[in-house]
Design a protein around this motif. Sequence first.
Motif, PDB file in Angstrom:
ATOM      1  N   ARG A   1      -5.401   8.493   4.796  1.00  6.07           N
ATOM      2  CA  ARG A   1      -4.037   8.052   4.529  1.00  6.07           C
ATOM      3  C   ARG A   1      -3.064   9.194   4.728  1.00  6.07           C
ATOM      4  O   ARG A   1      -3.164  10.222   4.060  1.00  6.07           O
ATOM      5  N   SER A   2      -2.122   8.984   5.633  1.00  2.00           N
ATOM      6  CA  SER A   2      -1.129  10.026   5.906  1.00  2.00           C
ATOM      7  C   SER A   2      -0.217  10.258   4.705  1.00  2.00           C
ATOM      8  O   SER A   2       0.223  11.373   4.459  1.00  2.00           O
ATOM      9  N   SER A   3       0.048   9.209   3.943  1.00  2.00           N
ATOM     10  CA  SER A   3       0.981   9.332   2.827  1.00  2.00           C
ATOM     11  C   SER A   3       0.389  10.108   1.652  1.00  2.00           C
ATOM     12  O   SER A   3       1.128  10.744   0.902  1.00  2.00           O
ATOM     13  N   THR A   4      -0.935  10.048   1.468  1.00  2.00           N
ATOM     14  CA  THR A   4      -1.549  10.689   0.296  1.00  2.00           C
ATOM     15  C   THR A   4      -2.541  11.787   0.657  1.00  2.00           C
ATOM     16  O   THR A   4      -2.933  12.566  -0.208  1.00  2.00           O
TER      17      THR A   4
ATOM     18  N   THR B   1       0.861  -1.182   0.000  1.00  2.00           N
ATOM     19  CA  THR B   1       0.000   0.000   0.000  1.00  2.00           C
ATOM     20  C   THR B   1       0.898   1.233   0.000  1.00  2.00           C
ATOM     21  O   THR B   1       2.113   1.122   0.177  1.00  2.00           O
ATOM     22  N   THR B   2       0.296   2.382  -0.131  1.00  2.00           N
ATOM     23  CA  THR B   2       1.076   3.621  -0.076  1.00  2.00           C
ATOM     24  C   THR B   2       1.665   3.834   1.312  1.00  2.00           C
ATOM     25  O   THR B   2       2.601   4.610   1.469  1.00  2.00           O
ATOM     26  N   ASP B   3       1.141   3.136   2.311  1.00  2.00           N
ATOM     27  CA  ASP B   3       1.668   3.215   3.677  1.00  2.00           C
ATOM     28  C   ASP B   3       2.570   2.030   4.016  1.00  2.00           C
ATOM     29  O   ASP B   3       2.843   1.777   5.182  1.00  2.00           O
TER      30      ASP B   3
ATOM     31  N   ARG C   1      -4.570  -2.936   7.482  1.00  2.00           N
ATOM     32  CA  ARG C   1      -4.942  -1.918   6.497  1.00  2.00           C
ATOM     33  C   ARG C   1      -6.129  -1.092   6.980  1.00  2.00           C
ATOM     34  O   ARG C   1      -6.282   0.064   6.598  1.00  2.00           O
TER      35      ARG C   1
ATOM     36  N   ARG D   1      -0.291  -3.149  11.819  1.00  2.00           N
ATOM     37  CA  ARG D   1      -0.064  -3.390  10.387  1.00  2.00           C
ATOM     38  C   ARG D   1      -1.360  -3.643   9.621  1.00  2.00           C
ATOM     39  O   ARG D   1      -1.332  -3.981   8.445  1.00  2.00           O
TER      40      ARG D   1
ATOM     41  N   SER E   1     -11.047   6.204   6.469  1.00  2.00           N
ATOM     42  CA  SER E   1      -9.598   6.049   6.348  1.00  2.00           C
ATOM     43  C   SER E   1      -9.003   7.342   5.825  1.00  2.00           C
ATOM     44  O   SER E   1      -9.387   7.823   4.761  1.00  2.00           O
TER      45      SER E   1
END
Length: 161
Positions: A78-81, A28-30, A128, A126, A76
Amino acid sequence: MQTPWKPSVTVAAIIEKDGRFLLVEEETTDGLMLNNPAGHLDPGETPADGCAREVLEESAYAFRPTALVGIYLARSRRSSTGLDTTYLRIAFCGELGTHDPTRPLDKGIVRTLWLTAEEVRASAARHRSPLVLQCIEDYLAGARHPLSAIYTHPSVMVGRA
């Protein structure tokens, strides 16, 4: 005019065999995360059919849903996106069929794992989604509802190939 809010509909399988649960490890992106075999409901399929398809694509196991475990809603971010999505998850349990070790797994799926409930709980950082563990806990608590609790109108199947 503001765009209407629409949750993303997903289906998931809670599969237990010999006291262990089938999970997939996916990119995933994370980073590498754990999930129940799950994915988006496709046009022209019932939730149960979508669940069976996702299990096959993500784990190379045949699966036949026999009961609804529950319907879940989670958000959700997402911190990355920065993506902010609400998911409506329909979770099933059922009968595990044969495994096809020659079948390639879906893009992004690294491997399948069989974990005990305690191992699933210990790996929560971990997951998702927080629904990974919640669905398993509900399954362990005996949550089973008839498949007839989910009605699919025939109009959904129009144009299905």
